[in-house]
Design an enzyme around this catalytic site. Structure first.
Site, PDB file in Angstrom:
ATOM      1  N   ASP A 295       0.852  -1.197   0.000  1.00  0.00           N
ATOM      2  CA  ASP A 295       0.000   0.000   0.000  1.00  0.00           C
ATOM      3  C   ASP A 295       0.882   1.240   0.000  1.00  0.00           C
ATOM      4  O   ASP A 295       2.108   1.150   0.090  1.00  0.00           O
ATOM      5  CB  ASP A 295      -0.900   0.001   1.243  1.00  0.00           C
ATOM      6  CG  ASP A 295      -0.094   0.004   2.530  1.00  0.00           C
ATOM      7  OD1 ASP A 295       0.248   1.090   3.016  1.00  0.00           O
ATOM      8  OD2 ASP A 295       0.223  -1.092   3.052  1.00  0.00           O
TER       9      ASP A 295
ATOM     10  N   ASP B 184       0.731   3.613   2.380  1.00  0.00           N
ATOM     11  CA  ASP B 184       0.554   4.207   3.699  1.00  0.00           C
ATOM     12  C   ASP B 184      -0.607   5.203   3.604  1.00  0.00           C
ATOM     13  O   ASP B 184      -1.588   4.926   2.922  1.00  0.00           O
ATOM     14  CB  ASP B 184       1.866   4.835   4.199  1.00  0.00           C
ATOM     15  CG  ASP B 184       1.900   4.936   5.725  1.00  0.00           C
ATOM     16  OD1 ASP B 184       1.652   3.910   6.389  1.00  0.00           O
ATOM     17  OD2 ASP B 184       2.179   6.023   6.239  1.00  0.00           O
TER      18      ASP B 184
END
Length: 293
Positions: free
Chosen positions: A210, A212
């Site tokens: 991802d 973040d």
């Protein structure tokens, strides 16, 4: 020359190694506590291998409660020479996208709830972690990942946070913009420091899941999105590991970067002042240096 034994510490999504011959789970006793799980051992293309699920099978340990000292001690105790950490991470860089791998070479340690050393009162030691990963081992991982068709980035700074919560937006922006970090995770510290104290070569492979929370187009971290990406990353991770024995070989020369000699000048406590109880616990980690005690 010694026998190479490669250990893979698997993070979220990595729970085994494909193709191990003579594979068997074994319990390893450690004076530093009970490791995260039993250790899976066997051979792959003629090279000794070990696998330890960092969180335990079934993911029973959170990032703070992982028994890091017991894990590293147990690996050293069974003859491991090279440790490859594979872990899920968030990215602070647009070009380090979900599904990519990053061969980490630096850390910023922001953890605070963990025991970070095998040494202490009764046997003080200071090792250098200026360069906390082994370039030789990292290069092998980069080559293995590239040859497996994985988009892999060579070099990056890993921000180790305590967790288990993900970053606030303000933290994410600070780590990215002010501190210059590239990825963020919760488990490579104190693991890397302990591996250095145990004179083990250590490489860290961050599997990006991802962005973040800093990314304006992705928003906050979504655990469901992470789980989806984890599955694909796990398959890639196993493909990378499968190529490592051919790159590292069954016979191992001394590390050209000195990882396996990190304690050479690190012990400061005079021999007559060393605590026998602590020395007994250090038999695997520091036995090379403490053999005469």
């Amino acid at each position: 020359m010694t026998d190479t034994m490669i250990a893979v510490i698997g993070g979220s999504g990595i729970y085994d190694i494909d193709g191990l011959e003579g594979a068997a789970w074994q319990a390893v006793d450690s004076p530093w506590g009970t490791p995260s799980d039993e250790i899976l051992t066997g051979t792959l293309d003629g090279v000794k291998m070990a696998f330890l699920p960092r969180h335990g099978r079934g993911h029973v340990h959170g990032p703070t409660t992982v028994p890091y000292r017991a894990n590293i001690d147990a690996l050293k105790r069974i003859g491991v020479t090279d440790v490859i950490s594979v872990s899920a991470c968030g990215s602070f860089r647009e070009e380090m996208a979900p599904g990519d791998f990053v061969v980490v070479d630096q850390f910023i340690d922001r953890t605070f709830g963990r025991e970070k050393s095998f040494f202490g009162t009764g046997c003080v030691a200071h090792v250098s972690v200026a360069h906390p990963t082994c370039p030789r081992l990292g290069d092998a991982c980069f080559t293995a990942a590239r040859d497996a068709g994985i988009t892999v980035h060579k070099g990056g700074t890993y921000l180790a946070m305590e967790g288990p919560q993900f970053s606030t937006l303000a933290e994410s922006k600070m780590y990215r913009e002010s501190w210059g970090c590239d990825v963020i995770g919760m488990t490579n510290m104190p693991e890397a420091k302990l591996a250095r104290e145990a004179e083990l070569c250590y490489a860290s492979i961050a599997m990006v899941t991802d962005y973040d929370s800093w990314h304006p187009d992705h928003g906050e971290v979504d655990i469901m999105d992470i789980i989806k990406t984890l599955s694909g990353n796990a398959d890639k991770g196993r493909e990378m590991v499968r190529r490592l024995p051919a790159l590292l070989g069954a016979d191992r020369a001394p590390c050209p970067h000195g990882c396996d000699r990190a304690l050479e000048y690190a012990l400061l406590t005079a021999p007559e002042k060393r605590d026998p109880a602590l020395l007994a616990k250090l038999d695997a980690v520091a036995g090379r240096m403490l053999g005469g005690n």
